[in-house]
Design a protein around this motif. Structure first.
Motif, PDB file in Angstrom:
ATOM      1  N   ASP A   1      -5.400   8.091   8.727  1.00  0.00           N
ATOM      2  CA  ASP A   1      -6.151   9.178   8.130  1.00  0.00           C
ATOM      3  C   ASP A   1      -6.292   8.938   6.629  1.00  0.00           C
ATOM      4  N   LYS A   2      -7.488   8.614   6.196  1.00  0.00           N
ATOM      5  CA  LYS A   2      -7.751   8.365   4.785  1.00  0.00           C
ATOM      6  C   LYS A   2      -8.800   9.337   4.257  1.00  0.00           C
ATOM      7  N   SER A   3      -8.937  10.445   4.958  1.00  0.00           N
ATOM      8  CA  SER A   3      -9.978  11.409   4.616  1.00  0.00           C
ATOM      9  C   SER A   3      -9.622  12.209   3.372  1.00  0.00           C
ATOM     10  N   THR A   4     -10.639  12.795   2.788  1.00  0.00           N
ATOM     11  CA  THR A   4     -10.449  13.728   1.671  1.00  0.00           C
ATOM     12  C   THR A   4     -11.086  15.068   2.030  1.00  0.00           C
ATOM     13  N   ARG A   5     -11.001  15.402   3.310  1.00  0.00           N
ATOM     14  CA  ARG A   5     -11.614  16.639   3.788  1.00  0.00           C
ATOM     15  C   ARG A   5     -10.898  17.852   3.219  1.00  0.00           C
ATOM     16  N   ILE A   6     -11.518  19.006   3.406  1.00  0.00           N
ATOM     17  CA  ILE A   6     -10.977  20.231   2.841  1.00  0.00           C
ATOM     18  C   ILE A   6      -9.636  20.604   3.451  1.00  0.00           C
ATOM     19  N   ASP A   7      -9.371  20.103   4.673  1.00  0.00           N
ATOM     20  CA  ASP A   7      -8.101  20.442   5.331  1.00  0.00           C
ATOM     21  C   ASP A   7      -7.003  19.408   5.042  1.00  0.00           C
ATOM     22  N   TRP A   8      -7.216  18.555   4.036  1.00  0.00           N
ATOM     23  CA  TRP A   8      -6.247  17.502   3.703  1.00  0.00           C
ATOM     24  C   TRP A   8      -4.863  18.089   3.481  1.00  0.00           C
ATOM     25  N   TYR A   9      -4.749  19.127   2.664  1.00  0.00           N
ATOM     26  CA  TYR A   9      -3.449  19.723   2.369  1.00  0.00           C
ATOM     27  C   TYR A   9      -2.874  20.436   3.585  1.00  0.00           C
ATOM     28  N   ALA A  10      -3.740  21.081   4.348  1.00  0.00           N
ATOM     29  CA  ALA A  10      -3.275  21.809   5.531  1.00  0.00           C
ATOM     30  C   ALA A  10      -2.641  20.859   6.537  1.00  0.00           C
ATOM     31  N   ARG A  11      -3.282  19.720   6.763  1.00  0.00           N
ATOM     32  CA  ARG A  11      -2.773  18.754   7.737  1.00  0.00           C
ATOM     33  C   ARG A  11      -1.432  18.182   7.290  1.00  0.00           C
ATOM     34  N   ARG A  12      -1.308  17.885   6.019  1.00  0.00           N
ATOM     35  CA  ARG A  12      -0.049  17.334   5.523  1.00  0.00           C
ATOM     36  C   ARG A  12       1.057  18.384   5.478  1.00  0.00           C
ATOM     37  N   SER A  13       0.706  19.597   5.167  1.00  0.00           N
ATOM     38  CA  SER A  13       1.697  20.671   5.182  1.00  0.00           C
ATOM     39  C   SER A  13       2.209  20.912   6.595  1.00  0.00           C
ATOM     40  N   ALA A  14       1.309  20.885   7.570  1.00  0.00           N
ATOM     41  CA  ALA A  14       1.714  21.079   8.955  1.00  0.00           C
ATOM     42  C   ALA A  14       2.656  19.980   9.421  1.00  0.00           C
ATOM     43  N   LEU A  15       2.328  18.725   9.098  1.00  0.00           N
ATOM     44  CA  LEU A  15       3.179  17.608   9.513  1.00  0.00           C
ATOM     45  C   LEU A  15       4.539  17.675   8.821  1.00  0.00           C
ATOM     46  N   ALA A  16       4.559  18.046   7.557  1.00  0.00           N
ATOM     47  CA  ALA A  16       5.825  18.174   6.835  1.00  0.00           C
ATOM     48  C   ALA A  16       6.713  19.224   7.486  1.00  0.00           C
ATOM     49  N   ALA A  17       6.118  20.345   7.884  1.00  0.00           N
ATOM     50  CA  ALA A  17       6.887  21.403   8.536  1.00  0.00           C
ATOM     51  C   ALA A  17       7.433  20.933   9.888  1.00  0.00           C
ATOM     52  N   VAL A  18       6.626  20.170  10.626  1.00  0.00           N
ATOM     53  CA  VAL A  18       7.063  19.621  11.911  1.00  0.00           C
ATOM     54  C   VAL A  18       8.239  18.675  11.697  1.00  0.00           C
ATOM     55  N   TYR A  19       8.110  17.772  10.734  1.00  0.00           N
ATOM     56  CA  TYR A  19       9.181  16.805  10.484  1.00  0.00           C
ATOM     57  C   TYR A  19      10.460  17.511  10.059  1.00  0.00           C
TER      58      TYR A  19
ATOM     59  N   ARG B   1       0.827  -1.199   0.000  1.00  0.00           N
ATOM     60  CA  ARG B   1       0.000   0.000   0.000  1.00  0.00           C
ATOM     61  C   ARG B   1       0.858   1.245   0.000  1.00  0.00           C
ATOM     62  N   ALA B   2       1.970   1.211   0.741  1.00  0.00           N
ATOM     63  CA  ALA B   2       2.872   2.361   0.782  1.00  0.00           C
ATOM     64  C   ALA B   2       3.487   2.602  -0.585  1.00  0.00           C
ATOM     65  N   VAL B   3       3.912   1.529  -1.236  1.00  0.00           N
ATOM     66  CA  VAL B   3       4.515   1.655  -2.565  1.00  0.00           C
ATOM     67  C   VAL B   3       3.511   2.208  -3.550  1.00  0.00           C
ATOM     68  N   ALA B   4       2.273   1.702  -3.474  1.00  0.00           N
ATOM     69  CA  ALA B   4       1.246   2.178  -4.397  1.00  0.00           C
ATOM     70  C   ALA B   4       0.950   3.648  -4.175  1.00  0.00           C
ATOM     71  N   THR B   5       0.875   4.052  -2.905  1.00  0.00           N
ATOM     72  CA  THR B   5       0.608   5.453  -2.584  1.00  0.00           C
ATOM     73  C   THR B   5       1.696   6.342  -3.136  1.00  0.00           C
ATOM     74  N   ARG B   6       2.946   5.950  -2.961  1.00  0.00           N
ATOM     75  CA  ARG B   6       4.053   6.767  -3.429  1.00  0.00           C
ATOM     76  C   ARG B   6       4.103   6.829  -4.942  1.00  0.00           C
ATOM     77  N   THR B   7       3.775   5.702  -5.597  1.00  0.00           N
ATOM     78  CA  THR B   7       3.830   5.683  -7.051  1.00  0.00           C
ATOM     79  C   THR B   7       2.810   6.645  -7.636  1.00  0.00           C
ATOM     80  N   VAL B   8       1.607   6.670  -7.034  1.00  0.00           N
ATOM     81  CA  VAL B   8       0.585   7.588  -7.502  1.00  0.00           C
ATOM     82  C   VAL B   8       1.010   9.024  -7.243  1.00  0.00           C
TER      83      VAL B   8
END
Length: 254
Positions: free
Chosen positions: A174-192, A8-15
């Motif tokens: 988290d498999k949501s497609t909510r409106i804050d999808w990009y916001a949540r991932r951007s926040a985590l990327a900045a934290v990492y 699943r991880a490989v498929a996600t990354r490939t997409v």
């Protein structure tokens, strides 16, 4: 379950990024696959992975360099030119490490994620696991960051970071497609990113200050206003944090 999760991880990354092929050696096969790669292609890919894996053991002495790749190829009995192994020099080796580290993180956290009471704790565990993949190279990682910060490499660095963040959220459930999808991932990327760069400067025993720093960043991320600000300022945060750590190490001028 590990095979399904990694698949699943490989498929996600490939997409998410067709240009970054997952690099898990034991998943490679000499049987032609649906993407059209022949047995010969896979054999060549396995050889490349073998060389790049060995090159990672040379990073401590030779840095993130084409020299490390050439030395590894020679030791394995291949031409020192090793055509096609690292066509872009050091950036190919760095990209290989980042793919490999994410794959190994997926494997390591499997079957442990159910132990955490909430998503935030789960994400912090995944982040910690991924950061520990960088620890063996921490003295040389600012060098890799400097290479990634070069204008021609920034798109690749951003793709890796975005993919990492998306995969972490997915692993955390988290498999949501909510409106804050990009916001949540951007926040985590900045934290990492900020924690990884902090880790490069951390001299505390067992990097205790790094793990405290990470915990504080997650507390900040839980605030709605933090996530909102990262939606707008993610690119700026990436550039500013990267510049500050590189300047402190003398890789760029103040």
């Amino acid at each position: 379950m590990t095979t399904r999760l990694l698949g699943r991880a490989v498929a996600t990354r490939t997409v998410a990024n067709q240009s970054i092929r997952p690099k898990i050696r034991h998943l490679q096969s000499s049987v032609p696959d649906s993407s059209g790669f022949s047995g010969r292609d896979n054999t060549k890919n396995n050889t490349n992975l073998e060389i790049l894996d060995l090159a990672l053991t040379k990073v401590h002495d030779l840095g993130w360099s084409s020299t490390a790749v050439s030395r590894a190829a020679t030791e394995l009995g291949y031409s020192s030119m090793a055509h096609g192994v690292a066509p872009d020099g050091a950036i190919s080796l760095i990209s290989h490490f980042m793919d490999r580290a994410l794959d190994e993180t997926c494997i390591e956290v499997d079957d442990q994620l159910h132990e955490f009471p909430d998503t935030s704790e789960c994400l912090r565990f995944i982040c910690t696991t991924r950061l520990k993949q960088t620890l063996p190279y921490v003295q040389r990682w600012p060098e890799a960051a400097a290479i990634l910060a070069q204008p021609q490499n920034v798109p690749l660095a951003m793709r890796h970071l975005t993919n990492l963040s998306s995969q972490m959220w997915y692993l955390a459930g988290d498999k949501s497609t909510r409106i804050d999808w990009y916001a949540r991932r951007s926040a985590l990327a900045a934290v990492y990113l900020s924690t990884e760069l902090f880790m490069c400067e951390d001299r505390s025993p067992n990097h205790q200050d790094t793990w405290r720093f990470l915990k504080q960043r997650f507390q900040d991320m839980d605030k709605a206003e933090y996530i909102g600000s990262k939606t707008v300022a993610f690119g700026e945060q990436f550039s500013r944090n990267l510049y500050n750590i590189l300047a402190s190490r003398g890789y760029v001028s103040h």
